[in-house]
Motif scaffolding. Structure first.
Motif, mmCIF file in Angstrom:
data_model
loop_
_atom_site.group_PDB
_atom_site.id
_atom_site.type_symbol
_atom_site.label_atom_id
_atom_site.label_comp_id
_atom_site.label_asym_id
_atom_site.label_seq_id
_atom_site.Cartn_x
_atom_site.Cartn_y
_atom_site.Cartn_z
ATOM 1 N N VAL A 48 0.860 -1.183 0.000
ATOM 2 C CA VAL A 48 0.000 0.000 0.000
ATOM 3 C C VAL A 48 0.898 1.236 0.000
ATOM 4 C CG1 VAL A 48 -1.843 1.223 1.192
ATOM 5 C CG2 VAL A 48 -1.760 -1.286 1.266
ATOM 6 N N VAL A 49 0.790 2.046 -1.061
ATOM 7 C CA VAL A 49 1.633 3.237 -1.211
ATOM 8 C C VAL A 49 0.910 4.410 -0.557
ATOM 9 C CG1 VAL A 49 2.865 4.730 -2.814
ATOM 10 C CG2 VAL A 49 2.575 2.294 -3.350
ATOM 11 N N LEU A 50 1.558 4.988 0.460
ATOM 12 C CA LEU A 50 0.961 6.025 1.292
ATOM 13 C C LEU A 50 1.831 7.272 1.317
ATOM 14 C CD1 LEU A 50 0.173 3.916 4.510
ATOM 15 C CD2 LEU A 50 -1.446 4.494 2.707
ATOM 16 N N SER A 51 1.202 8.374 1.679
ATOM 17 C CA SER A 51 1.941 9.580 2.049
ATOM 18 C C SER A 51 1.028 10.487 2.844
ATOM 19 C CB SER A 51 2.462 10.332 0.827
ATOM 20 O OG SER A 51 3.184 11.481 1.235
ATOM 21 N N GLY A 52 1.571 11.094 3.876
ATOM 22 C CA GLY A 52 0.800 12.058 4.642
ATOM 23 C C GLY A 52 0.688 13.395 3.953
ATOM 24 N N LYS A 53 1.374 13.558 2.838
ATOM 25 C CA LYS A 53 1.445 14.838 2.140
ATOM 26 C C LYS A 53 1.077 14.652 0.683
ATOM 27 C CE LYS A 53 2.797 19.241 2.011
ATOM 28 N NZ LYS A 53 2.111 20.283 2.802
ATOM 29 N N GLY A 54 0.270 15.571 0.132
ATOM 30 C CA GLY A 54 -0.026 15.552 -1.288
ATOM 31 C C GLY A 54 1.106 16.170 -2.101
ATOM 32 N N GLY A 55 1.158 15.831 -3.366
ATOM 33 C CA GLY A 55 2.125 16.434 -4.262
ATOM 34 C C GLY A 55 3.531 15.896 -4.153
ATOM 35 N N VAL A 56 3.708 14.711 -3.572
ATOM 36 C CA VAL A 56 5.054 14.148 -3.398
ATOM 37 C C VAL A 56 5.388 13.126 -4.489
ATOM 38 C CG1 VAL A 56 5.000 14.530 -0.910
ATOM 39 C CG2 VAL A 56 4.293 12.308 -1.825
ATOM 40 N N GLY A 57 4.489 12.920 -5.448
ATOM 41 C CA GLY A 57 4.747 11.955 -6.511
ATOM 42 C C GLY A 57 4.419 10.526 -6.140
ATOM 43 N N LYS A 58 3.473 10.372 -5.246
ATOM 44 C CA LYS A 58 3.122 9.036 -4.747
ATOM 45 C C LYS A 58 2.567 8.145 -5.853
ATOM 46 C CE LYS A 58 -0.486 9.252 -2.477
ATOM 47 N NZ LYS A 58 -1.163 8.910 -3.768
ATOM 48 N N SER A 59 1.667 8.676 -6.674
ATOM 49 C CA SER A 59 1.094 7.874 -7.760
ATOM 50 C C SER A 59 2.154 7.505 -8.785
ATOM 51 C CB SER A 59 -0.058 8.632 -8.433
ATOM 52 O OG SER A 59 -1.138 8.789 -7.534
#
Length: 289
Positions: A36-47
């Motif tokens: 599961v790819v997560l991040s607490g912050k948007g705009g970090v290139g997670k997708s």
């Protein structure tokens, strides 16, 4: 009292799992590794990280599913040139969209009438959608299921981890600067609270590579993700530089690693993926359908 577990079942036995729960568990049992790819912050290139991870696993010969559960901004269809695709529905089951050898994709974006459609859903509806994607999609036998979650620690990541169970591992993406690391730290705490292990932290956009001279400029600083990994005691998987070719790949709708095998960015991504590939060897190969 009778043989029933409660007094509100109108004579039905509710002591065991429902038929839908049995189907869900049977589907999940055919998936060897769940990331599961997560991040607490948007705009970090997670997708972008999720898409390239799934593509690299598929290119390595691993049967891979990519599930996009970002309800309000499903970007995976565009990142893989799949916008406008519609899954085939047969007898209440859905076929995931094939995105090339060994790679199958499902996203809410495939079910929306247009990419301008706003999705205004509360938590229980989101939970139902995610459960349907895990239960009713014919994923088959997979070596890996990669799940791309929206930023934060809200309904979608919580629902995914609860449904996948404690064996699902989180891959957490951050950028180097402090404002991102502060938010991403909450993702590590979130995983500990819900009881899922953290596979590792990836520091994305870690230095910009000049296309002319090859020099690296730390636009967002450097080392924030590695420092967070040391602080929280989870593995640091590596850094991915900020590369204009990665941006172009996303805009044109293909995974960067599908066409770029050389260079510092490809090498950085492959270093991150190498220990993940080792998970498949440890868990054994999937059976034949």
């Amino acid at each position: 009292m009778g043989d029933h577990a409660c007094g509100s079942c109108s004579g039905k036995d509710c002591s065991g799992p429902s038929e839908e729960e049995k189907i869900l568990q049977a589907n999940l049992a055919r998936i060897k590794n769940k990331i599961v790819v997560l991040s607490g912050k948007g705009g970090v290139g997670k997708s972008t990280v999720a898409v390239n991870l799934a593509q690299a696993l598929a290119m390595a010969g691993k049967k891979t599913g990519l599930l996009d559960v970002d309800v309000h901004g499903p970007s995976v269809p565009r990142l893989l040139s799949l916008s406008g695709e519609r899954p085939r529905v047969d007898a209440d089951r859905m076929e995931p969209i094939n995105a090339g050898p060994n790679l199958w994709v499902m996203s809410l974006g495939f079910l929306l009438p247009s990419n301008r459609e706003a999705v205004i859903w509360r938590g229980p509806v989101k939970m139902g959608m995610i459960k349907q994607f895990l239960r009713d999609v014919r994923w088959g036998d997979l070596d890996f299921l990669v799940v791309d979650c929206p930023p934060g620690t809200g309904d979608e990541p919580l629902s995914v981890l609860q449904l996948l169970g404690p064996e699902a591992k989180a891959l957490i993406v951050t950028t180097p600067q402090g404002v991102a690391v502060d938010d991403v730290r909450r993702s590590v705490t979130f995983c500990a609270d819900v009881g899922n292990p953290v596979l590792g932290i990836v520091e994305n956009m870690s230095g910009h590579i000049c296309s002319k001279c090859g020099e690296v400029d730390d636009v967002f600083g450097s080392g924030g993700g590695e420092a967070l990994a040391r602080e929280t005691g989870v593995p640091f998987l590596g850094r991915i530089p900020l590369d204009a070719e990665v941006v172009r790949a996303g805009d044109e709708g293909f995974a960067f690693l599908r066409v770029h095998q050389e260079g510092p960015t490809a090498q950085a991504m492959n270093r991150i993926i190498k220990p993940i590939l080792a998970m498949a060897e440890a868990s054994g190969e999937t059976g034949k359908e």
